[in-house]
Motif scaffolding. Structure first.
Motif, PDB file in Angstrom:
ATOM      1  N   TYR A 129      36.363  43.019  40.618  1.00  0.00           N
ATOM      2  CA  TYR A 129      36.854  43.289  39.266  1.00  0.00           C
ATOM      3  C   TYR A 129      38.257  43.874  39.317  1.00  0.00           C
ATOM      4  CZ  TYR A 129      32.315  42.512  37.028  1.00  0.00           C
ATOM      5  OH  TYR A 129      31.164  41.953  36.539  1.00  0.00           O
ATOM      6  N   GLY A 130      38.482  44.778  40.267  1.00  0.00           N
ATOM      7  CA  GLY A 130      39.802  45.388  40.381  1.00  0.00           C
ATOM      8  C   GLY A 130      40.884  44.364  40.663  1.00  0.00           C
ATOM      9  N   LEU A 131      40.628  43.454  41.586  1.00  0.00           N
ATOM     10  CA  LEU A 131      41.603  42.409  41.886  1.00  0.00           C
ATOM     11  C   LEU A 131      41.841  41.502  40.680  1.00  0.00           C
ATOM     12  CD1 LEU A 131      40.370  41.469  45.474  1.00  0.00           C
ATOM     13  CD2 LEU A 131      42.486  42.667  44.876  1.00  0.00           C
ATOM     14  N   ILE A 134      43.964  43.486  38.085  1.00  0.00           N
ATOM     15  CA  ILE A 134      45.334  43.662  38.552  1.00  0.00           C
ATOM     16  C   ILE A 134      46.159  42.419  38.256  1.00  0.00           C
ATOM     17  CG2 ILE A 134      46.707  43.778  40.679  1.00  0.00           C
ATOM     18  CD1 ILE A 134      44.685  45.801  41.716  1.00  0.00           C
ATOM     19  N   ARG A 135      45.529  41.243  38.353  1.00  0.00           N
ATOM     20  CA  ARG A 135      46.234  40.008  38.011  1.00  0.00           C
ATOM     21  C   ARG A 135      46.542  39.928  36.524  1.00  0.00           C
ATOM     22  NH1 ARG A 135      48.298  38.422  42.719  1.00  0.00           N
ATOM     23  NH2 ARG A 135      46.683  38.286  44.333  1.00  0.00           N
ATOM     24  N   VAL A 136      45.705  40.565  35.714  1.00  0.00           N
ATOM     25  CA  VAL A 136      45.879  40.499  34.254  1.00  0.00           C
ATOM     26  C   VAL A 136      46.851  41.571  33.767  1.00  0.00           C
ATOM     27  CG1 VAL A 136      44.701  40.673  32.030  1.00  0.00           C
ATOM     28  CG2 VAL A 136      43.587  39.510  33.945  1.00  0.00           C
ATOM     29  N   THR A 137      46.642  42.819  34.176  1.00  0.00           N
ATOM     30  CA  THR A 137      47.431  43.939  33.659  1.00  0.00           C
ATOM     31  C   THR A 137      48.513  44.409  34.612  1.00  0.00           C
ATOM     32  OG1 THR A 137      45.921  45.605  34.561  1.00  0.00           O
ATOM     33  CG2 THR A 137      45.397  44.720  32.400  1.00  0.00           C
ATOM     34  N   GLY A 138      48.475  43.950  35.863  1.00  0.00           N
ATOM     35  CA  GLY A 138      49.401  44.454  36.856  1.00  0.00           C
ATOM     36  C   GLY A 138      48.825  45.680  37.547  1.00  0.00           C
ATOM     37  N   PRO A 139      49.386  46.036  38.708  1.00  0.00           N
ATOM     38  CA  PRO A 139      48.880  47.221  39.427  1.00  0.00           C
ATOM     39  C   PRO A 139      49.093  48.486  38.607  1.00  0.00           C
ATOM     40  CG  PRO A 139      50.324  45.866  40.820  1.00  0.00           C
ATOM     41  CD  PRO A 139      50.480  45.367  39.419  1.00  0.00           C
ATOM     42  N   GLY A 140      48.183  49.442  38.778  1.00  0.00           N
ATOM     43  CA  GLY A 140      48.327  50.706  38.089  1.00  0.00           C
ATOM     44  C   GLY A 140      47.005  51.257  37.612  1.00  0.00           C
ATOM     45  N   PHE A 142      45.753  51.589  34.657  1.00  0.00           N
ATOM     46  CA  PHE A 142      45.068  50.883  33.573  1.00  0.00           C
ATOM     47  C   PHE A 142      44.076  49.864  34.121  1.00  0.00           C
ATOM     48  CE2 PHE A 142      45.191  47.630  30.044  1.00  0.00           C
ATOM     49  CZ  PHE A 142      44.345  48.339  29.217  1.00  0.00           C
ATOM     50  N   ALA A 143      44.463  49.174  35.179  1.00  0.00           N
ATOM     51  CA  ALA A 143      43.529  48.230  35.815  1.00  0.00           C
ATOM     52  C   ALA A 143      42.314  48.968  36.373  1.00  0.00           C
ATOM     53  CB  ALA A 143      44.238  47.464  36.930  1.00  0.00           C
ATOM     54  N   VAL A 219      43.233  48.599  46.382  1.00  0.00           N
ATOM     55  CA  VAL A 219      43.711  47.295  45.909  1.00  0.00           C
ATOM     56  C   VAL A 219      44.806  47.448  44.854  1.00  0.00           C
ATOM     57  CG1 VAL A 219      41.537  46.145  46.425  1.00  0.00           C
ATOM     58  CG2 VAL A 219      41.865  47.175  44.185  1.00  0.00           C
ATOM     59  N   GLY A 220      45.310  48.677  44.686  1.00  0.00           N
ATOM     60  CA  GLY A 220      46.415  48.886  43.768  1.00  0.00           C
ATOM     61  C   GLY A 220      46.024  49.230  42.355  1.00  0.00           C
ATOM     62  N   ALA A 221      44.774  49.678  42.138  1.00  0.00           N
ATOM     63  CA  ALA A 221      44.319  49.997  40.785  1.00  0.00           C
ATOM     64  C   ALA A 221      44.461  51.481  40.473  1.00  0.00           C
ATOM     65  CB  ALA A 221      42.865  49.565  40.612  1.00  0.00           C
TER      66      ALA A 221
END
Length: 268
Positions: A129-131, A134-140, A142-143, A219-221
């Motif tokens: 889900y995190g990956l 991240i593709r939808v909202t970008g890293p950060g 909020f993801a 994963v950058g979330a």
């Protein structure tokens, strides 16, 4: 005495069943051990392990007590925020789904369809889900919040369904007989029975989400996971030690707080 002995000898003998189950467990254990390949163990593994331990013993104190966006305190607060907000959003969405999954509230076809939908949600791991987010909202962060919220829906709804299906319907029948309205039955008959249980479930889920939020940073979330993996990749073990110490302290504080609140809920 003879009657007691006859009763003793007439008791079921589970020896064969125990031997059969024990044999299966031993075979599975032996089969699992054969998958361990010690030849692939790197020669530098012991050195890396000692470096990690030395980093924990002698952490980077400047990173541990720096109140900037790169310091451990800020990262821990960000991790708590992701877990808390994700839990709240997930609970807000899980409550109606829980009622739609309860067979004593809605027709059985509706309950089974909703439960199947929740099973699908629970099947996908949080990292996947995190990956995706991240593709939808970008890293950060909020993801991370969206990931925690979606992961929480499945488990919260499952636990809430069990509480809803254990409702004392006799209270509702009594309120109906005295002419109570639907709102009054919900307010005075359902909510008092479910409130404490729902609060305990939310506290338990927040405790789990805090650990999920720590892992999602890998994963950058957002959260503390990303700096941890970067420090480990660069072999900066003092920074790794600082982050791990902060994470352990945070988990312990949350564990103590959640246990305290659960005890208060149990005692009423």
């Amino acid at each position: 005495m003879n009657a007691i002995e006859k009763q003793l000898y007439a008791s079921p003998n589970h020896r064969r069943y125990i031997i059969f189950i024990t044999s299966i467990v031993l075979l599975l254990l032996i089969w699992s051990v054969t998958t361990i390949d010690l030849q692939n163990l790197e020669s530098s593994g012991v050195k890396i392990a000692s470096s990690i331990l030395s980093g924990i013993i002698s952490p980077d104190l400047q990173l541990l007590f720096t109140f900037t966006t790169e310091g451990v305190p800020y990262l821990l607060v960000e991790t708590i925020s992701i877990a808390f907000l994700g839990t709240v959003i997930g609970a807000f969405l899980a409550v109606p789904l829980a009622f739609l999954s309860a067979s004593n509230v809605v027709p059985s076809p509706v309950a089974w369809i909703t439960r199947f939908f929740l099973i699908i949600i629970r099947t996908i791991p949080a990292l996947v889900y995190g990956l995706m987010f991240i593709r939808v909202t970008g890293p950060g962060p909020f993801a991370g919040v969206l990931t925690i919220a979606l992961v929480s829906i499945g488990m919260l709804a499952k636990l809430m369904v069990d509480a809803i299906e254990d409702l004392d319907t006799g209270i509702l029948e009594t309120m109906t007989s005295i002419g109570s309205t639907t709102f009054e039955k919900i307010r005075f008959g359902i909510i008092p029975q479910l409130l404490a249980m729902f609060q305990s479930i939310l506290i338990y889920r927040f405790d789990m989400n805090l650990r999920e939020a720590s892992v999602l940073g890998l994963v950058g979330a957002g959260g503390i996971g990303a700096p941890l993996i970067f420090a480990m990749s660069a072999y900066r073990w003092n920074e790794v030690g600082s982050i791990l110490i902060g994470l352990v302290v945070l988990i312990l504080l949350v564990e103590l707080g959640s246990n305290h609140f659960r005890k208060k809920l149990v005692r009423g």
